[in-house]
Design a protein around this motif. Structure first.
Motif, PDB file in Angstrom:
ATOM      1  N   THR A 105       4.677  15.050  -3.036  1.00 37.73           N
ATOM      2  CA  THR A 105       6.059  15.400  -2.715  1.00 37.73           C
ATOM      3  C   THR A 105       6.325  16.878  -2.952  1.00 37.73           C
ATOM      4  OG1 THR A 105       6.785  14.772  -4.929  1.00 37.73           O
ATOM      5  CG2 THR A 105       6.969  13.105  -3.198  1.00 37.73           C
ATOM      6  N   PHE A 165      11.696  10.595  -3.485  1.00 36.96           N
ATOM      7  CA  PHE A 165      11.652  10.003  -2.151  1.00 36.96           C
ATOM      8  C   PHE A 165      13.020  10.022  -1.477  1.00 36.96           C
ATOM      9  CE2 PHE A 165       7.689   7.632  -3.564  1.00 36.96           C
ATOM     10  CZ  PHE A 165       6.856   8.479  -2.850  1.00 36.96           C
ATOM     11  N   VAL A 166      14.061   9.758  -2.233  1.00 38.17           N
ATOM     12  CA  VAL A 166      15.412   9.788  -1.670  1.00 38.17           C
ATOM     13  C   VAL A 166      15.766  11.215  -1.239  1.00 38.17           C
ATOM     14  CG1 VAL A 166      17.869   9.527  -2.222  1.00 38.17           C
ATOM     15  CG2 VAL A 166      16.246   7.743  -2.862  1.00 38.17           C
ATOM     16  N   GLY A 217      13.700  12.161   1.784  1.00 36.45           N
ATOM     17  CA  GLY A 217      14.198  11.388   2.926  1.00 36.45           C
ATOM     18  C   GLY A 217      15.512  11.940   3.446  1.00 36.45           C
ATOM     19  N   PHE A 218      16.396  12.344   2.534  1.00 31.90           N
ATOM     20  CA  PHE A 218      17.685  12.908   2.942  1.00 31.90           C
ATOM     21  C   PHE A 218      17.497  14.214   3.709  1.00 31.90           C
ATOM     22  CE2 PHE A 218      21.298  15.713   2.107  1.00 31.90           C
ATOM     23  CZ  PHE A 218      22.304  14.963   2.694  1.00 31.90           C
ATOM     24  N   GLY A 244      14.849  15.148   5.316  1.00 31.34           N
ATOM     25  CA  GLY A 244      14.217  14.811   6.590  1.00 31.34           C
ATOM     26  C   GLY A 244      15.216  14.272   7.601  1.00 31.34           C
ATOM     27  N   MET A 245      16.115  13.393   7.153  1.00 31.87           N
ATOM     28  CA  MET A 245      17.141  12.852   8.056  1.00 31.87           C
ATOM     29  C   MET A 245      18.083  13.950   8.521  1.00 31.87           C
ATOM     30  SD  MET A 245      18.284   9.031   6.813  1.00 31.87           S
ATOM     31  CE  MET A 245      19.452   9.710   5.701  1.00 31.87           C
ATOM     32  N   SER A 296      16.337  16.063  11.142  1.00 32.22           N
ATOM     33  CA  SER A 296      16.182  15.366  12.416  1.00 32.22           C
ATOM     34  C   SER A 296      17.523  15.186  13.124  1.00 32.22           C
ATOM     35  CB  SER A 296      15.489  14.016  12.225  1.00 32.22           C
ATOM     36  OG  SER A 296      16.289  13.171  11.446  1.00 32.22           O
TER      37      SER A 296
END
Length: 83
Positions: free
Chosen positions: A13, A36-37, A40-41, A43-44, A47
């Protein structure tokens, strides 16, 4: 084994160890979840922004095509009215 997983996740990470790191199993689990959260945030978010800007270009093309169609129809109507 647990230390190996902690090292692998912290390295993958790209969070790294830093000066302060958890020492208990529960602490490491909580930090892994946060890693991970967080990733992921981000990354979202990236995108969503990319999708917004690429969709915007597609919408502009559709609007321009529709305007060209309307201009052609207006030209035809002018010809009918004049003749």
């Amino acid at each position: 084994m647990g230390e190996s997983f902690w090292w692998a996740i912290a390295t993958a990470t790209t969070v790294g160890y830093g000066d302060v790191s958890p020492h208990t199993t529960i602490g490491k689990f909580a930090v892994v979840l946060l890693m991970f959260v967080g990733i992921g945030f981000i990354g979202m978010l990236a995108s969503l922004l990319t999708a917004f800007f690429t969709h915007e270009e597609d919408s502009n093309k559709k609007v321009l095509e529709k305007l060209e169609q309307i201009e052609k129809e207006n030209t035809k109507l002018k010809e009918v009215i004049i003749s």
